[in-house]
Design a protein around this motif. Structure first.
Motif, PDB file in Angstrom:
ATOM      1  N   GLU A  45      36.945 -96.996  40.710  1.00 12.23           N
ATOM      2  CA  GLU A  45      37.272 -96.569  42.075  1.00 12.23           C
ATOM      3  C   GLU A  45      38.758 -96.301  42.236  1.00 12.23           C
ATOM      4  OE1 GLU A  45      37.776-100.445  44.707  1.00 12.23           O
ATOM      5  OE2 GLU A  45      35.823-100.472  43.668  1.00 12.23           O
ATOM      6  N   LYS A  46      39.069 -95.513  43.263  1.00 17.27           N
ATOM      7  CA  LYS A  46      40.458 -95.220  43.600  1.00 17.27           C
ATOM      8  C   LYS A  46      40.995 -96.356  44.476  1.00 17.27           C
ATOM      9  CE  LYS A  46      41.119 -90.968  41.926  1.00 17.27           C
ATOM     10  NZ  LYS A  46      41.263 -89.838  42.857  1.00 17.27           N
ATOM     11  N   ARG A  47      42.245 -96.821  44.182  1.00 14.71           N
ATOM     12  CA  ARG A  47      42.844 -97.888  44.961  1.00 14.71           C
ATOM     13  C   ARG A  47      44.339 -97.952  44.680  1.00 14.71           C
ATOM     14  NH1 ARG A  47      40.016-102.360  44.790  1.00 14.71           N
ATOM     15  NH2 ARG A  47      41.755-103.701  45.368  1.00 14.71           N
ATOM     16  N   ASP A  48      45.040 -98.691  45.509  1.00 10.76           N
ATOM     17  CA  ASP A  48      46.455 -98.968  45.264  1.00 10.76           C
ATOM     18  C   ASP A  48      46.540-100.176  44.330  1.00 10.76           C
ATOM     19  OD1 ASP A  48      46.935 -96.977  47.079  1.00 10.76           O
ATOM     20  OD2 ASP A  48      47.393 -98.337  48.747  1.00 10.76           O
ATOM     21  N   VAL A 302      45.035 -94.497  42.807  1.00 16.16           N
ATOM     22  CA  VAL A 302      44.783 -94.129  41.405  1.00 16.16           C
ATOM     23  C   VAL A 302      43.443 -94.729  40.976  1.00 16.16           C
ATOM     24  CG1 VAL A 302      47.207 -93.900  40.788  1.00 16.16           C
ATOM     25  CG2 VAL A 302      46.100 -96.134  40.612  1.00 16.16           C
ATOM     26  N   LEU A 303      42.861 -94.151  39.924  1.00 17.00           N
ATOM     27  CA  LEU A 303      41.576 -94.614  39.417  1.00 17.00           C
ATOM     28  C   LEU A 303      41.759 -95.955  38.698  1.00 17.00           C
ATOM     29  CD1 LEU A 303      38.558 -93.967  39.041  1.00 17.00           C
ATOM     30  CD2 LEU A 303      39.167 -92.882  36.861  1.00 17.00           C
ATOM     31  N   CYS A 304      40.964 -96.942  39.108  1.00 17.99           N
ATOM     32  CA  CYS A 304      41.084 -98.282  38.541  1.00 17.99           C
ATOM     33  C   CYS A 304      39.714 -98.833  38.173  1.00 17.99           C
ATOM     34  CB  CYS A 304      41.760 -99.241  39.525  1.00 17.99           C
ATOM     35  SG  CYS A 304      43.439 -98.778  39.996  1.00 17.99           S
ATOM     36  N   VAL A 305      39.726 -99.741  37.213  1.00 18.35           N
ATOM     37  CA  VAL A 305      38.534-100.507  36.863  1.00 18.35           C
ATOM     38  C   VAL A 305      38.938-101.974  36.802  1.00 18.35           C
ATOM     39  CG1 VAL A 305      37.486 -98.629  35.551  1.00 18.35           C
ATOM     40  CG2 VAL A 305      38.964-100.284  34.368  1.00 18.35           C
ATOM     41  N   GLU A 334      43.076 -94.456  28.357  1.00 13.14           N
ATOM     42  CA  GLU A 334      44.511 -94.737  28.381  1.00 13.14           C
ATOM     43  C   GLU A 334      44.803 -95.447  29.696  1.00 13.14           C
ATOM     44  OE1 GLU A 334      48.836 -92.430  28.342  1.00 13.14           O
ATOM     45  OE2 GLU A 334      46.962 -91.312  28.102  1.00 13.14           O
ATOM     46  N   THR A 335      45.473 -96.581  29.615  1.00 12.09           N
ATOM     47  CA  THR A 335      45.688 -97.407  30.803  1.00 12.09           C
ATOM     48  C   THR A 335      47.133 -97.308  31.286  1.00 12.09           C
ATOM     49  OG1 THR A 335      46.154 -99.359  29.454  1.00 12.09           O
ATOM     50  CG2 THR A 335      43.871 -98.992  30.144  1.00 12.09           C
ATOM     51  N   GLY A 336      47.309 -97.686  32.556  1.00 13.29           N
ATOM     52  CA  GLY A 336      48.640 -97.650  33.163  1.00 13.29           C
ATOM     53  C   GLY A 336      49.009 -98.997  33.751  1.00 13.29           C
ATOM     54  N   VAL A 337      49.218 -99.023  35.061  1.00 16.81           N
ATOM     55  CA  VAL A 337      49.649-100.243  35.744  1.00 16.81           C
ATOM     56  C   VAL A 337      48.539-101.284  35.706  1.00 16.81           C
ATOM     57  CG1 VAL A 337      50.484-101.209  37.932  1.00 16.81           C
ATOM     58  CG2 VAL A 337      51.166 -98.896  37.238  1.00 16.81           C
ATOM     59  N   GLU A 338      48.914-102.526  35.445  1.00 14.41           N
ATOM     60  CA  GLU A 338      47.958-103.625  35.401  1.00 14.41           C
ATOM     61  C   GLU A 338      48.323-104.662  36.462  1.00 14.41           C
ATOM     62  OE1 GLU A 338      47.409-105.346  31.571  1.00 14.41           O
ATOM     63  OE2 GLU A 338      47.812-103.461  30.516  1.00 14.41           O
ATOM     64  N   VAL A 345      43.388 -96.524  35.078  1.00 14.11           N
ATOM     65  CA  VAL A 345      42.901 -95.678  33.987  1.00 14.11           C
ATOM     66  C   VAL A 345      43.520 -94.293  34.160  1.00 14.11           C
ATOM     67  CG1 VAL A 345      40.905 -94.647  32.874  1.00 14.11           C
ATOM     68  CG2 VAL A 345      40.751 -96.967  33.789  1.00 14.11           C
ATOM     69  N   LEU A 346      44.338 -93.890  33.200  1.00 12.84           N
ATOM     70  CA  LEU A 346      45.045 -92.618  33.307  1.00 12.84           C
ATOM     71  C   LEU A 346      44.156 -91.440  32.923  1.00 12.84           C
ATOM     72  CD1 LEU A 346      48.483 -93.729  31.788  1.00 12.84           C
ATOM     73  CD2 LEU A 346      47.870 -93.502  34.201  1.00 12.84           C
TER      74      LEU A 346
END
Length: 377
Positions: A45-48, A302-305, A334-338, A345-346
């Motif tokens: 899902e998309k989230r901050d 951004v897309l997150c899991v 490829e991952t980004g901010v954690e 997920v980029l």
């Protein structure tokens, strides 16, 4: 008859072998039947999202005073105890003043003597002034020599040099110092606050190099932490942070970043950051251990899991999704901010895809699964 029995027995044996073979085939089919693996799933899902770093420090009052005794003397009275609320000017400790009482009497005597000498000097100065004025008139009339006039002038100037006034001022300063030393035998609080510690007991001798008491203004507290160079540029003044003080309560307090150092501590090679927090319920005590969660890098929409959906495998970051046939499919991402619960997920995924969050270490590409919805852990 014997000839007829033999073919019958052979037929029965063949039928028995055939029935066992058919039964064995049925059992083989049951053994190789594919089974489902139950897994927990969630939607991409998309989230901050914001990356949080954990730092530790000790709580102290924003206005916390270490009260140092100014004179070495024996403690004769302890007026407060740790935890007491005090106001500015309130007595905390009283020290033995007998030596300072004697010093005051001596200074008072010295001042009295200096003032008496000043009065005598003023009388002599007035006489010398009148004599000099008279000698000036006589000199103008030619009745005395230049040498006699100079002698009268030197006498007047020696009495008017100010040395007597200096002696009086010195005696006054000595008395003031003695009074100050006497006042220093009463240790008071310089602020309104709570007594954090009293380090002296009745009969102890105060040491000017060691604090006698600590007083803290507890309604406004702060925590100072040291931040590394990789994160300091992402920390912003006035932003809010979660402050966990387990000794006070399990839920976090809300703190505000009040200062971010622009230069590193030369000894620790880290950047001091101060966080203030309110203590309206007076649950927090100065000196308590605090753990801070500070957001550094952030990304919006951004897309997150869920964080536990991403697992390392073969030097890659992979996610298992569930397709339309309820089979697990491995996807490299490829991952980004954690953050503590989510990961950006980029590329490699789309919004709404079902990801396996629990049981993903047990499946392989193509495994038949039965997904149940679960919360983010």
């Amino acid at each position: 008859m014997n000839r007829l029995k033999t073919p019958v027995y052979l037929m029965l044996c063949l039928l028995l072998i055939l029935s066992l073979f058919i039964s064995g085939c049925g059992q083989d089919e049951e053994v190789i039947q594919e089974s489902e693996l139950t897994v927990t799933i969630a939607n991409a899902e998309k989230r901050d999202i914001a990356r949080s770093m954990s730092y530790t420090g000790a709580v102290r009052g924003q206005n916390e005073v270490y009260i140092m005794p100014k004179v070495p003397a024996r403690v004769t009275n302890v007026h407060v105890q740790p935890g007491d609320h005090v106001v500015n000017g309130q007595k905390l400790l009283t020290l033995d003043s007998s030596d300072f009482d004697a010093a005051i009497k001596q200074a008072e005597a010295g001042l009295a003597s200096a003032k008496a000498n000043k009065r005598q000097s003023e009388i002599a100065l007035e006489a010398a002034k009148k004599n000099y004025e008279r000698m000036q008139r006589l000199h103008e009339e030619g009745a005395i020599s230049d040498q006699q006039l100079e002698m009268a002038r030197d006498e007047h100037e020696s009495l008017d040099s100010g040395s007597i006034d200096a002696a009086v001022a010195q005696a006054e300063a000595a008395l003031m110092e003695a009074n100050n030393q006497l006042e220093n035998t009463i240790i008071t609080s310089p602020i309104n606050g709570v007594v954090g510690n009293i380090s002296l007991s009745l009969g102890d001798t105060a040491n000017p190099n060691e604090p006698a008491a600590i007083v803290t203004e507890t309604s406004h507290l702060e925590v100072e932490v040291l931040v590394g160079e990789n994160e300091i540029s992402h920390i912003q003044k006035d932003s809010e942070v979660d402050v966990y003080i387990r000794a006070a309560r399990e839920e976090p307090f809300t703190g505000t970043i009040t200062s971010v150092a622009s230069a590193a501590d030369p000894m620790k090679q880290s950047y001091p950051v101060k966080v203030s927090l309110q203590n309206e319920d007076n649950l927090i005590k100065s000196g308590m251990f605090a753990q801070l969660r500070i957001n550094t890098i952030s990304a919006d929409d951004v897309l997150c899991v869920p964080r536990n959906a991403v697992i390392p495998r073969g030097g890659q970051q992979v996610v298992f999704i569930v397709d339309e046939e309820n089979r697990a499919r491995q996807i490299e991402v490829e991952t980004g901010v954690e953050s503590s619960q989510w990961i950006e997920v980029l590329n490699g995924m789309e919004e709404g895809q079902k990801v396996i969050t629990r049981g993903n270490t047990l499946v392989s590409d193509g495994s038949l699964v039965r997904g149940v919805t679960g919360g983010v852990r």
